[in-house]
Design an enzyme around this catalytic site. Sequence first.
Site, PDB file in Angstrom:
ATOM      1  N   CYS A  88       0.870  -1.177   0.000  1.00 12.98           N
ATOM      2  CA  CYS A  88       0.000   0.000   0.000  1.00 12.98           C
ATOM      3  C   CYS A  88       0.909   1.229   0.000  1.00 12.98           C
ATOM      4  O   CYS A  88       2.127   1.094  -0.037  1.00 12.98           O
ATOM      5  CB  CYS A  88      -0.998  -0.007   1.156  1.00 12.98           C
ATOM      6  SG  CYS A  88      -0.307   0.137   2.805  1.00 12.98           S
ATOM      7  N   CYS A  99      -1.915   1.521  -4.235  1.00 10.92           N
ATOM      8  CA  CYS A  99      -0.630   2.151  -4.562  1.00 10.92           C
ATOM      9  C   CYS A  99      -0.503   2.439  -6.046  1.00 10.92           C
ATOM     10  O   CYS A  99       0.535   2.902  -6.508  1.00 10.92           O
ATOM     11  CB  CYS A  99       0.541   1.317  -4.061  1.00 10.92           C
ATOM     12  SG  CYS A  99       0.703  -0.288  -4.836  1.00 10.92           S
ATOM     13  N   CYS A 125       3.849  -0.110  -8.263  1.00 11.22           N
ATOM     14  CA  CYS A 125       4.331  -1.478  -8.125  1.00 11.22           C
ATOM     15  C   CYS A 125       4.815  -1.995  -9.476  1.00 11.22           C
ATOM     16  O   CYS A 125       4.049  -2.021 -10.444  1.00 11.22           O
ATOM     17  CB  CYS A 125       3.206  -2.359  -7.590  1.00 11.22           C
ATOM     18  SG  CYS A 125       3.781  -3.952  -7.044  1.00 11.22           S
TER      19      CYS A 125
END
Length: 131
Positions: free
Chosen positions: A10, A84, A88
């Site tokens: 997150c 997020c 990533c």
Amino acid sequence: MSRPTVLFVCVHNAGRSQMAAGYLQHLAGDRIDVRSAGSEPKDRINPVAIEAMAEEGIDIAAEAPKILTIDAVRASDVVITMGCGDACPIFPGKRYEDWQLDDPAGQGIEAVRRIRDEIKERVTRLVADLT
């Protein structure tokens, strides 16, 4: 087969991902390796998240937010993101899931309990799927 590794990501690695990692460790024990990280980690775990998890008998107070690294993603079999976005990195052959969950930052205990309970349901299904 070796144990699968799950990475929860997150933004701040101070609430959702820490609660998910705590549940996965609690429910799966040594059957699954658990990691968590954040794209912009805070300096400490959200105290309301710590309180909500303590109500479940899970202590995440000693954890510390960690920065998301490419190596952490590369070393994981399952990567679960929680708000997020594109932070990533994507690697072929990995299982990715995006869990839409409210951010517990700035929320009271009642709201964080609802988030915690939703995380518990999702982690329970994940454990059943991976073991």
